[in-house]
Design a protein around this motif. Structure first.
Motif, PDB file in Angstrom:
ATOM      1  N   ASP A 172       0.934  -1.221   0.103  1.00  0.00           N
ATOM      2  CA  ASP A 172       0.024  -0.191  -0.099  1.00  0.00           C
ATOM      3  C   ASP A 172       0.896   1.042  -0.077  1.00  0.00           C
ATOM      4  OD1 ASP A 172      -2.677  -0.907   0.113  1.00  0.00           O
ATOM      5  OD2 ASP A 172      -2.708  -1.333   2.006  1.00  0.00           O
ATOM      6  N   THR A 173       2.144   1.097   0.493  1.00  0.00           N
ATOM      7  CA  THR A 173       3.110   2.202   0.581  1.00  0.00           C
ATOM      8  C   THR A 173       3.961   2.530  -0.661  1.00  0.00           C
ATOM      9  OG1 THR A 173       4.801   1.165   1.476  1.00  0.00           O
ATOM     10  CG2 THR A 173       2.843   1.957   2.886  1.00  0.00           C
ATOM     11  N   VAL A 174       3.814   1.460  -1.434  1.00  0.00           N
ATOM     12  CA  VAL A 174       4.718   1.504  -2.581  1.00  0.00           C
ATOM     13  C   VAL A 174       3.980   2.104  -3.940  1.00  0.00           C
ATOM     14  CG1 VAL A 174       6.342   0.299  -4.227  1.00  0.00           C
ATOM     15  CG2 VAL A 174       6.258  -0.018  -1.911  1.00  0.00           C
ATOM     16  N   VAL A 192       1.263  -0.529  -5.807  1.00  0.00           N
ATOM     17  CA  VAL A 192       1.390  -1.858  -6.205  1.00  0.00           C
ATOM     18  C   VAL A 192       0.105  -2.565  -5.846  1.00  0.00           C
ATOM     19  CG1 VAL A 192       2.640  -3.978  -6.145  1.00  0.00           C
ATOM     20  CG2 VAL A 192       3.954  -1.929  -6.522  1.00  0.00           C
ATOM     21  N   ARG A 193      -0.440  -2.401  -4.651  1.00  0.00           N
ATOM     22  CA  ARG A 193      -1.665  -2.925  -4.340  1.00  0.00           C
ATOM     23  C   ARG A 193      -2.829  -2.712  -5.172  1.00  0.00           C
ATOM     24  NH1 ARG A 193      -2.269  -6.206  -0.070  1.00  0.00           N
ATOM     25  NH2 ARG A 193      -0.742  -5.292   1.175  1.00  0.00           N
ATOM     26  N   GLU A 194      -2.963  -1.355  -5.455  1.00  0.00           N
ATOM     27  CA  GLU A 194      -3.881  -0.760  -6.359  1.00  0.00           C
ATOM     28  C   GLU A 194      -3.972  -1.682  -7.538  1.00  0.00           C
ATOM     29  OE1 GLU A 194      -4.754   3.556  -4.566  1.00  0.00           O
ATOM     30  OE2 GLU A 194      -3.582   3.108  -6.226  1.00  0.00           O
ATOM     31  N   SER A 195      -2.765  -1.646  -8.362  1.00  0.00           N
ATOM     32  CA  SER A 195      -2.613  -2.100  -9.501  1.00  0.00           C
ATOM     33  C   SER A 195      -3.063  -3.725  -9.551  1.00  0.00           C
ATOM     34  CB  SER A 195      -1.331  -1.907 -10.134  1.00  0.00           C
ATOM     35  OG  SER A 195      -1.279  -0.746 -10.780  1.00  0.00           O
ATOM     36  N   THR A 202      -2.254 -11.098  -6.915  1.00  0.00           N
ATOM     37  CA  THR A 202      -1.139 -10.843  -5.857  1.00  0.00           C
ATOM     38  C   THR A 202      -0.383  -9.532  -5.909  1.00  0.00           C
ATOM     39  OG1 THR A 202       0.682 -11.913  -5.908  1.00  0.00           O
ATOM     40  CG2 THR A 202      -1.339 -13.023  -4.729  1.00  0.00           C
ATOM     41  N   PRO A 203      -0.056  -8.794  -4.975  1.00  0.00           N
ATOM     42  CA  PRO A 203       0.906  -7.589  -5.258  1.00  0.00           C
ATOM     43  C   PRO A 203       2.356  -8.019  -5.831  1.00  0.00           C
ATOM     44  CG  PRO A 203      -0.558  -7.127  -3.099  1.00  0.00           C
ATOM     45  CD  PRO A 203      -0.655  -8.608  -3.688  1.00  0.00           C
ATOM     46  N   TRP A 204       2.766  -9.074  -5.301  1.00  0.00           N
ATOM     47  CA  TRP A 204       3.843  -9.445  -5.650  1.00  0.00           C
ATOM     48  C   TRP A 204       4.033  -9.929  -7.130  1.00  0.00           C
ATOM     49  CZ3 TRP A 204       8.804  -9.431  -5.721  1.00  0.00           C
ATOM     50  CH2 TRP A 204       9.537 -10.602  -6.306  1.00  0.00           C
ATOM     51  N   THR A 205       2.925 -10.440  -7.569  1.00  0.00           N
ATOM     52  CA  THR A 205       2.815 -10.844  -8.983  1.00  0.00           C
ATOM     53  C   THR A 205       2.812  -9.709  -9.676  1.00  0.00           C
ATOM     54  OG1 THR A 205       1.406 -12.946  -8.245  1.00  0.00           O
ATOM     55  CG2 THR A 205       1.348 -11.961 -10.653  1.00  0.00           C
ATOM     56  N   LEU A 216      13.974  -3.698 -14.882  1.00  0.00           N
ATOM     57  CA  LEU A 216      14.224  -3.046 -13.675  1.00  0.00           C
ATOM     58  C   LEU A 216      14.442  -1.302 -13.636  1.00  0.00           C
ATOM     59  CD1 LEU A 216      17.379  -5.263 -12.957  1.00  0.00           C
ATOM     60  CD2 LEU A 216      14.800  -5.655 -12.514  1.00  0.00           C
ATOM     61  N   ALA A 217      13.508  -0.610 -14.523  1.00  0.00           N
ATOM     62  CA  ALA A 217      13.641   0.684 -14.741  1.00  0.00           C
ATOM     63  C   ALA A 217      12.701   1.417 -13.962  1.00  0.00           C
ATOM     64  CB  ALA A 217      13.530   1.069 -16.206  1.00  0.00           C
ATOM     65  N   THR A 218      11.802   0.658 -13.229  1.00  0.00           N
ATOM     66  CA  THR A 218      10.563   1.235 -12.560  1.00  0.00           C
ATOM     67  C   THR A 218      11.155   2.207 -11.250  1.00  0.00           C
ATOM     68  OG1 THR A 218       9.229  -0.789 -13.145  1.00  0.00           O
ATOM     69  CG2 THR A 218       8.325   0.810 -11.383  1.00  0.00           C
ATOM     70  N   THR A 219      10.780   3.332 -11.084  1.00  0.00           N
ATOM     71  CA  THR A 219      10.978   4.132  -9.995  1.00  0.00           C
ATOM     72  C   THR A 219       9.311   4.132  -9.178  1.00  0.00           C
ATOM     73  OG1 THR A 219      10.346   6.075 -11.328  1.00  0.00           O
ATOM     74  CG2 THR A 219      12.717   5.638 -10.898  1.00  0.00           C
ATOM     75  N   VAL A 220       9.727   4.556  -7.844  1.00  0.00           N
ATOM     76  CA  VAL A 220       8.769   4.385  -7.170  1.00  0.00           C
ATOM     77  C   VAL A 220       8.578   5.247  -5.866  1.00  0.00           C
ATOM     78  CG1 VAL A 220       8.263   1.972  -7.197  1.00  0.00           C
ATOM     79  CG2 VAL A 220       9.844   2.654  -5.450  1.00  0.00           C
ATOM     80  N   LEU A 221       7.690   5.680  -5.418  1.00  0.00           N
ATOM     81  CA  LEU A 221       7.507   6.435  -3.989  1.00  0.00           C
ATOM     82  C   LEU A 221       7.249   5.748  -2.911  1.00  0.00           C
ATOM     83  CD1 LEU A 221       5.283   9.534  -4.829  1.00  0.00           C
ATOM     84  CD2 LEU A 221       7.812   9.416  -5.310  1.00  0.00           C
ATOM     85  N   GLN A 222       7.802   5.963  -1.803  1.00  0.00           N
ATOM     86  CA  GLN A 222       7.564   5.060  -0.676  1.00  0.00           C
ATOM     87  C   GLN A 222       6.762   5.880   0.353  1.00  0.00           C
ATOM     88  OE1 GLN A 222      11.252   3.097  -0.058  1.00  0.00           O
ATOM     89  NE2 GLN A 222      10.045   1.305   0.637  1.00  0.00           N
ATOM     90  N   HIS A 223       5.527   5.662   0.713  1.00  0.00           N
ATOM     91  CA  HIS A 223       4.981   6.510   1.840  1.00  0.00           C
ATOM     92  C   HIS A 223       5.197   5.769   2.952  1.00  0.00           C
ATOM     93  CE1 HIS A 223       3.013   8.941  -1.377  1.00  0.00           C
ATOM     94  NE2 HIS A 223       2.716   8.001  -2.216  1.00  0.00           N
TER      95      HIS A 223
END
Ligand SMILES: [Zn+2]
Length: 363
Positions: A172-174, A192-195, A202-205, A216-223
């Protein structure tokens, strides 16, 4: 490595940084870092690490760095000094006590923060260190192997991977802030959980698919930050403002465009956490002093005229999480080395900036 550090400092670098939760920086032991810091100290530079953890074990990681710098006799600047994740809620005073103790013992130590609660990194950075061994191709190979991918998932979701600061990841925070492949744009701006929910998986999938398909190019915000920690740390007497901005991606962290006006708008005018005079010092004179710039950071005769003319009643970061590239308001004029680069709120075509190098230690 010592020779390479010396070479960099000879060429004008101000110090040494390290990324101790990132590959390959995470493989560096304290003994070798201490040796490198000795070289940095001999040039009057400073050490500026991204610590081994900002989550579980954050305080220990800061203490370890302070001790390392003490042993090397090297000045220290704690980069983006945050206390994140649930485990560190309300624990900023412990970091500040550690800092005060080092200062009282005579250490040359400073720190910076960005005035937001979200962090920003790459999705692959969250994986455990062992999964990074051998470089990107090896990571992709591990992610496509069922057994190894399951081990990565276990470390991430259950154990708490070192790449995720020892804390089990909360999807939920990623939030995805940028992708390398345009075909994956639909993920941007969602956690990731929303998608995962939209796709019925599952979020891991979802995370694993993203990593592989985006190479591996994806950037993320971590709340994962805490407002009261952010406020407590920014009030410290050796604090400086810092953006830690990453400009990449469709929806980068708003700090990349908004950090400095955010301090002046939100934390001076709106909430009064800092006085205007003190905040200006945090953003100008203090960082210039840390960098040992002899003719910048103050408005003084003989100094370079690097000036930002803002209206304290209206200055504000325009950038938000939803619209991160919106320019700030309330800043009509900016001069770089005495030349207008912003005049009446409009950009001029003047390019007055230039590289500033380390000032050699005299004698
Ligand atoms: Zn960092």
């Amino acid at each position: 490595m010592r020779r390479l550090v010396a070479e960099g400092l000879e060429q004008g670098a101000v110090g040494l940084s390290s990324g101790l939760t990132y590959t390959p920086g995470r493989y560096a032991g304290n003994a070798e870092l201490t040796e490198l810091c000795r070289v940095v100290a001999s040039y009057g530079g400073y050490y500026c690490p991204h610590h081994r953890s900002y989550g579980a074990g954050a305080l220990e990681a800061y203490a370890e760095t302070v001790e390392l710098a003490r042993r090397a006799g090297c000045a220290l600047h704690l980069a983006h000094a945050t206390m994140n994740f649930g485990v560190n809620e309300g624990r900023a005073p412990e970091l500040l006590a550690l800092l005060d103790e080092a200062l009282a013992a005579g250490a040359d130590v400073t720190l910076d923060t960005y005035p937001y609660t979200a962090g920003c990194t790459t999705l692959v950075a969250l994986l455990p260190g062992w999964a990074g061994e051998g470089g990107p191709e090896e990571i992709l190979r591990r992610l496509t192997d069922e057994g190894t991918a399951e081990r990565i998932r276990h470390d991430l979701e259950e154990g708490g991977s070192d790449g995720c600061h020892g804390v089990p990841v909360d999807w939920d925070t990623v939030e995805v802030s940028g992708v390398g492949s345009a075909a994956l744009d639909v993920y941007v701006g969602r956690t990731v959980r929303e998608s995962a929910a939209l796709r019925g998986e599952t979020p891991w999938t979802t995370a694993r698919r993203l990593l592989v398909e985006d190479r591996l190019a994806t950037t993320v915000l971590q709340h994962v930050g805490h407002e009261e920690n952010v406020r407590a740390i920014m009030r410290h007497r050796v604090h400086t403002g810092g953006s830690d901005g990453i400009l990449r991606g469709a929806k980068p962290h708003p700090r990349a465009y908004g950090t400095f006006p955010q301090y002046l708008g939100r934390y001076v005018r709106e909430s009064g956490v800092l006085s205007l005079e003190s905040c200006v010092a945090h953003l100008t004179g203090r960082p210039a002093a840390r960098l040992r710039l002899p003719d910048r950071g103050l408005v003084r005769e003989g100094y370079r005229a690097d000036l930002v003319l803002f209206d304290p009643r209206t200055v504000a970061a325009g950038s938000t999480y939803d619209a991160p590239r919106t320019p700030p308001t309330g800043i009509p004029y900016v001069l770089v080395d005495g030349r207008f680069v912003l005049e009446d709120g409009r950009r001029t075509d003047v390019l007055a900036g230039r590289a500033v190098r380390r000032t050699p230690v005299s004698g």
